[in-house]
Enzyme design. Structure first.
Site, PDB file in Angstrom:
ATOM      1  N   ASP A  46       0.837  -1.198   0.000  1.00 24.29           N
ATOM      2  CA  ASP A  46       0.000   0.000   0.000  1.00 24.29           C
ATOM      3  C   ASP A  46       0.872   1.247   0.000  1.00 24.29           C
ATOM      4  O   ASP A  46       1.040   1.922   1.025  1.00 24.29           O
ATOM      5  CB  ASP A  46      -0.931  -0.005   1.221  1.00 24.29           C
ATOM      6  CG  ASP A  46      -1.827  -1.237   1.258  1.00 24.29           C
ATOM      7  OD1 ASP A  46      -2.120  -1.785   0.178  1.00 24.29           O
ATOM      8  OD2 ASP A  46      -2.219  -1.654   2.358  1.00 24.29           O
ATOM      9  N   ASP A  73      -7.155  -5.718  -3.879  1.00 22.73           N
ATOM     10  CA  ASP A  73      -8.043  -5.495  -2.738  1.00 22.73           C
ATOM     11  C   ASP A  73      -9.036  -4.367  -3.070  1.00 22.73           C
ATOM     12  O   ASP A  73      -9.026  -3.300  -2.463  1.00 22.73           O
ATOM     13  CB  ASP A  73      -7.184  -5.135  -1.518  1.00 22.73           C
ATOM     14  CG  ASP A  73      -7.969  -5.124  -0.219  1.00 22.73           C
ATOM     15  OD1 ASP A  73      -9.184  -5.403  -0.253  1.00 22.73           O
ATOM     16  OD2 ASP A  73      -7.356  -4.832   0.821  1.00 22.73           O
ATOM     17  N   LYS A  83     -12.441  -4.419  -2.958  1.00 23.63           N
ATOM     18  CA  LYS A  83     -13.627  -4.328  -2.085  1.00 23.63           C
ATOM     19  C   LYS A  83     -14.838  -3.769  -2.838  1.00 23.63           C
ATOM     20  O   LYS A  83     -15.445  -2.773  -2.450  1.00 23.63           O
ATOM     21  CB  LYS A  83     -13.342  -3.489  -0.836  1.00 23.63           C
ATOM     22  CG  LYS A  83     -12.274  -4.067   0.088  1.00 23.63           C
ATOM     23  CD  LYS A  83     -12.159  -3.252   1.382  1.00 23.63           C
ATOM     24  CE  LYS A  83     -11.128  -3.857   2.327  1.00 23.63           C
ATOM     25  NZ  LYS A  83      -9.730  -3.620   1.879  1.00 23.63           N
ATOM     26  N   ASP A 125     -21.030  -2.621  -5.071  1.00 28.19           N
ATOM     27  CA  ASP A 125     -22.137  -2.027  -5.813  1.00 28.19           C
ATOM     28  C   ASP A 125     -23.013  -3.123  -6.407  1.00 28.19           C
ATOM     29  O   ASP A 125     -22.770  -4.313  -6.211  1.00 28.19           O
ATOM     30  CB  ASP A 125     -21.590  -1.096  -6.902  1.00 28.19           C
ATOM     31  CG  ASP A 125     -22.445   0.154  -7.088  1.00 28.19           C
ATOM     32  OD1 ASP A 125     -23.687   0.014  -7.128  1.00 28.19           O
ATOM     33  OD2 ASP A 125     -21.876   1.251  -7.190  1.00 28.19           O
ATOM     34  N   ILE A 126     -24.034  -2.715  -7.157  1.00 32.17           N
ATOM     35  CA  ILE A 126     -24.935  -3.679  -7.778  1.00 32.17           C
ATOM     36  C   ILE A 126     -24.209  -4.431  -8.894  1.00 32.17           C
ATOM     37  O   ILE A 126     -23.168  -3.995  -9.383  1.00 32.17           O
ATOM     38  CB  ILE A 126     -26.202  -2.991  -8.316  1.00 32.17           C
ATOM     39  CG1 ILE A 126     -25.834  -1.970  -9.406  1.00 32.17           C
ATOM     40  CG2 ILE A 126     -26.977  -2.338  -7.180  1.00 32.17           C
ATOM     41  CD1 ILE A 126     -27.045  -1.384 -10.107  1.00 32.17           C
ATOM     42  N   GLY A 127     -24.797  -5.547  -9.305  1.00 35.80           N
ATOM     43  CA  GLY A 127     -24.129  -6.427 -10.251  1.00 35.80           C
ATOM     44  C   GLY A 127     -23.698  -5.768 -11.543  1.00 35.80           C
ATOM     45  O   GLY A 127     -22.566  -5.947 -12.008  1.00 35.80           O
ATOM     46  N   THR A 163     -22.995  -2.701 -12.177  1.00 39.12           N
ATOM     47  CA  THR A 163     -21.921  -1.735 -11.980  1.00 39.12           C
ATOM     48  C   THR A 163     -20.588  -2.417 -11.739  1.00 39.12           C
ATOM     49  O   THR A 163     -19.559  -2.030 -12.304  1.00 39.12           O
ATOM     50  CB  THR A 163     -22.254  -0.796 -10.804  1.00 39.12           C
ATOM     51  OG1 THR A 163     -23.462  -0.089 -11.095  1.00 39.12           O
ATOM     52  CG2 THR A 163     -21.131   0.213 -10.578  1.00 39.12           C
TER      53      THR A 163
END
Length: 278
Positions: free
Chosen positions: A40, A93, A95, A98-100, A102
């Site tokens: 990171d 990573d 994460k 959102d909806i499918g 998107t």
């Protein structure tokens, strides 16, 4: 049959249908490493200096590719070259949350095109099963794997109780694509009903918040040792970042290498202790 986490990584690899999960377990056994380094940092030079140093000692490199301030397409080319050179998988990573429809675009399009190079990515369970459906439509044809966030290591995290149970139920319904969890302990059987078939259920558990020298930081991150994470809690992969490379600026490759070897050894010893107790 013993619980999956009491079997060797090699034994478990033979039973996994998902190619990303199988490859990860095989690499762990071959390299004798359950260490993932979370890189990171914001500069590509530091990014690659760290990866070059730790590459021979990790099973997985975890990225947050969108924090690189000087990102361009050559970053991905070099990352893939190092993955092959040092034999580690890449875990972006991201994460997703959102909806499918998107997440399909976020996973496959844009400037990062994550599905093209990340063997594994992850998602929150908040949107429900549609997020898995969307990501799977892109990931399965490319032999990718998905990790769901079931628990987090930060103080006050809301990923507990019924949320964790629902995340596991979602994973159980899509074992072809969901290969495991970000979590702090084993997930087999969590949230299962009397009619669920959990025989042979084997989810990989990747645990952040691992440290040998500190137990918390100023941002609420809580740390446990590899012994606590792998032996006591049964997790499979230890995720370490700043404990290996500090602030990640002007990286001292020799010190990074030293710390990576230290965490690799600690994680592997905890794993050997776990499988030998059967």
């Amino acid at each position: 049959m013993s619980s999956p986490h009491l079997q060797t990584y090699n034994e478990r690899a033979k039973k996994h249908a998902n190619k990303a999960a199988k490859a990860l377990l095989e690499i762990m056994e071959e390299k004798q490493s359950n260490l993932s380094v979370s890189v990171d940092v914001t500069k590509s030079k530091d990014f690659f200096d760290i990866i070059e140093a730790v590459g021979p000692h990790v099973c997985l490199i975890k990225t947050h590719i969108d924090v690189l301030e000087d990102f361009d397409a050559t970053v991905i080319d070099r990352l893939r070259e190092l993955s092959e050179k040092h034999k580690f998988l890449i875990f972006e990573d991201r994460k997703f949350a959102d909806i499918g429809s998107t997440v399909v675009l976020q996973y496959s399009k844009g400037i990062y095109k994550i599905a093209d190079w990340a063997h594994i990515t992850n998602a929150h369970a908040v949107p429900g099963p549609s997020i898995i459906t969307g990501l799977a439509s892109i990931g399965i044809p490319k032999d990718r794997g998905l990790i769901l966030l079931a628990e987090m290591s930060s103080k006050g995290a809301l990923t507990t109780g019924s949320y964790t149970e629902d995340a596991v139920r979602m994973a159980r319904a899509r074992r072809d694509f969901v290969i495991g969890f970000i979590a702090q302990h084993r997930m087999e059987g969590i949230g299962a009903s009397d009619t669920d078939n959990i025989a042979g259920e084997d989810f990989l558990v990747l645990a952040p918040g691992v440290g040998l020298d500190a137990n918390r930081d100023a941002m609420g991150q809580q740390y446990r040792t590899p012994e606590q994470v792998v032996f006591e809690s049964g997790c499979d992969v230890i995720i370490v970042g700043r404990g290996i490379y500090g602030k990640g600026e002007n990286v001292d490759a020799r010190e990074v290498l030293k710390q990576a070897q230290r965490y690799q050894a600690a994680g592997w010893e905890a794993y050997k202790k776990r499988v030998q107790r059967t």
